[in-house]
Design an enzyme around this catalytic site. Structure first.
Site, PDB file in Angstrom:
ATOM      1  N   THR B  56       0.838  -1.203   0.000  1.00  0.00           N
ATOM      2  CA  THR B  56       0.000   0.000   0.000  1.00  0.00           C
ATOM      3  C   THR B  56       0.874   1.254   0.000  1.00  0.00           C
ATOM      4  OG1 THR B  56      -1.747  -1.167   1.182  1.00  0.00           O
ATOM      5  CG2 THR B  56      -1.833   1.224   1.229  1.00  0.00           C
ATOM      6  N   LYS B  85       7.361   7.438  23.292  1.00  0.00           N
ATOM      7  CA  LYS B  85       7.670   8.351  24.389  1.00  0.00           C
ATOM      8  C   LYS B  85       6.391   8.936  24.979  1.00  0.00           C
ATOM      9  CE  LYS B  85      12.075   9.600  22.257  1.00  0.00           C
ATOM     10  NZ  LYS B  85      12.629  10.605  21.333  1.00  0.00           N
ATOM     11  N   HIS B 134     -10.687   1.297   4.682  1.00  0.00           N
ATOM     12  CA  HIS B 134      -9.525   1.412   3.812  1.00  0.00           C
ATOM     13  C   HIS B 134     -10.090   1.929   2.488  1.00  0.00           C
ATOM     14  CE1 HIS B 134      -5.800   0.897   1.934  1.00  0.00           C
ATOM     15  NE2 HIS B 134      -5.677  -0.408   1.892  1.00  0.00           N
TER      16      HIS B 134
END
Lengths: 307, 307, 307
Positions: B56, B85, B134
């Site tokens: 993709t 983080k 999608h």
């Protein structure tokens, strides 16, 4: 061969160079607004990240593209390169510098960028070397202050958070030594205070500073608040971490103590030390600061490629 | 600032937009045949894949290059970015959108693309958000049908395989609701049947459909066979998986039941549910379909960049 | 469709093709010195690395950029691509070849590049297939010899190190069979000697060679020293590895036995088998050799794109 212009640490910059870079960064804002330039269309920049940092890498790569250049890169140089076959950093750089016109490198070891520069046939930009330096971050921090205040001389700057391991705090402190009548407040939990080496450098340069624990008091007089993230792994227990991390948070309550034209900066990513409710306040400059990274890095790349 | 044109889900498309996109995709085939265009040479697309999908990503990046543009990307945003983080997706997007003119994002969480679009200063294309949607895959599926049949109205379409978690099946169903006289066959193993929410949507839109388990019977009357891969992790035992995976295979035997001008599609990758011996049959359209992804994505990128 | 020009193995090259490639590589040095070319500005190269190799990938990507082209790539195709969903290499290549004009592939399996070429609609360059071949490495090795000696005919070449698994040694041996009056010395620890298949090929082509263990003796008469890295994992114990790895090191002491115009090559990375103190000696050609990889690969890419 002329000497190459490497960007390795904040101490290499004098006031004239800083003024030039900031002027250039300002021009770069216009360049980007007008669709970029094709100036460096034949140049290739290598981004060699031995430690991943999507944000910093994207910022450099975007800067190179806006200048018309090309990029080859890796974001896991340590895990996948020939390093795991026992190659020295020097050998890697000797070869990569033959494939590109500029190397932007992030590494886990202090001094790695300097070692790379010593053998490279093209300029090297240090994009972070362990707990060492991250000079372009400090440059963009300072550029943001210059741009929004119109000056840096005379400002009072509070640095908050992890002052021991936060390399941008060190780099920024070194840069500030180029300006007059600066005063720095260092505000940190007990086990991550500003190192002696930084204080010594400021003493030598006659920069005024003080260590304090009273953020509310500082809030009333500082012009710039440079907040940083506290890393869990620096603390021996979750409890101690929570105590430290929760101590110096910038939130709406603190905003009320701050001057009206104060500025809040953060090298980002943040993890709770600036409350999202602060984002909408005009004094919250950290997203503008990140954007300035693009312009400043364009200026730095240009300087490396033409000097 | 005008409203940005984001591509987030299949339900956002009406018939007129679909017609326009498919016309544009057809033009893009010509553009590629003639060596591409330099039109977007000053534009930068970020591909931010929090979940890797080489195919993709390559398809989007090739599309941008064929349009003359530039790409900065990461294929392991989750593992390596500032996410680890503790940064929020919103903060990441706020910053990355300052470095590029378009963001193509794949994420593991349903709704992530929508959250990104809410804070982005540039258009966001959803390249897959968990078991959500999608949309560009569904668009290229439909484009392939339009291109090869010359029409979509009136077609009978069989969707086969994992209909619960197969997000392209859902997106394609939503798109089909824009057309007249569609009939959909849903053919799935017991534990991965089409969700109620999709059926409800089709009911609202008066789309005719039926659930069945007799692929051979359907083979005789369907125009399009949309085969999908069944994922082992959806089943409690290897035995159950084998039973389900082996149930609806398209092979030479089934071909004999199919109409002469039928069309076999698959979003790929496949893993046994279409026998390679079918590849040579002219009805096997899945590789042409993958190729169409390039043209359709060029059309989508263009729409986002000029709207 | 004309036949595509793939680069799969060293045996495919005859003397005329080699002469042409080396002439082209020489021209490419000039092209790079003058800022590259825009010739292939509409072409896209895919770098599909199922096994990471930053150096080789950078070399190919830099070559494509210097030719004005564009690159889409992945350096962990195995871990992240649809491969883990059970897709065959053939399906992957069928699709990727629709997104680009050239595929450069590194894979862990012998013969993978050949399988890819069989289904690809664009040229495939083998950038290493397991313990199989790495033809562009052998080409650049040979180009370096041609460039610095002005000829290859009549040279005596010592190949040292891991001759069993070192695929570049095999590829280089095959290429050398195109030249006259070559003599090869094979010098290897007992358990990684040159395979029978290579010796058989040389016999068929009437190439003179000998196996020996006396590097000092060979040092006196060889023109070229092709040193290679010995991999720890080939040995059953650390002790055996140390014995083997330490046996054939090129250091200052050995330099004293070598001819004045001898040449030391290494495909790199190295891990101790050439002492860094040798680097400054003019006979140390390995960094120049790595640089030649850029020019040679530009020549190879050009040949694939125009043939």
């Amino acid at each position: 061969m002329n000497a190459l212009y490497h960007v390795l640490g904040a101490k290499q910059f004098d006031r004239i160079t800083l003024d030039q870079l900031f002027l250039s960064a300002q021009e770069m804002e216009l360049v980007v607004r007008h669709g970029g330039t094709g100036r460096f269309s034949t140049k290739i920049m290598s981004t060699l990240f031995f430690e991943a940092s999507t944000r910093t890498r994207f910022s450099f790569e975007s800067a190179m593209h806006r200048l018309g250049g090309r990029v080859i890169g890796t974001e896991n140089a340590s895990q996948f390169s020939s390093t795991i076959k026992g190659e020295t950093l020097e050998d890697t750089i000797r070869i990569i510098s033959g494939y590109s016109d500029l190397i932007v490198m992030r590494h886990t070891d202090v001094g790695a960028a300097k070692r790379a520069a010593a053998v490279s046939s093209v300029p090297v930009i240090n994009a972070g070397d362990g707990s060492g330096e991250h000079p372009t971050q400090a440059l963009l921090d300072l550029y943001t202050i210059q741009k929004e205040f119109g000056r840096i001389d005379g400002l009072h700057i509070a640095m908050i958070g992890d002052l021991t391991y936060g390399r941008t705090v060190h780099s920024l402190s070194y840069l500030l030594a180029n300006y007059s009548d600066i005063h720095i407040y260092f505000i940190a939990p007990d086990n991550v205070v500003i190192p002696e080496s930084v204080k010594q450098y400021l003493d030598e340069k006659n920069v005024s500073y003080q260590e304090t624990t009273d953020l509310v008091e500082v809030a009333k007089s500082a012009d710039v608040f440079y907040q940083t993230r506290i890393q869990k792994e620096r603390f021996t227990s979750q409890d101690e971490y929570n105590k430290a991390a929760g101590k110096y948070i910038i939130d709406r309550q603190l905003l009320e103590h701050m001057k009206e034209n104060a500025m809040i900066l953060h090298p980002l990513p943040r993890a709770g030390e600036i409350d999202p409710e602060v984002d909408m306040d005009p004094r919250a400059a950290y997203f503008r600061q990140a954007q300035n990274g693009l312009y400043l890095r364009m200026a730095v790349i240009e300087k490396c490629l033409v000097d």
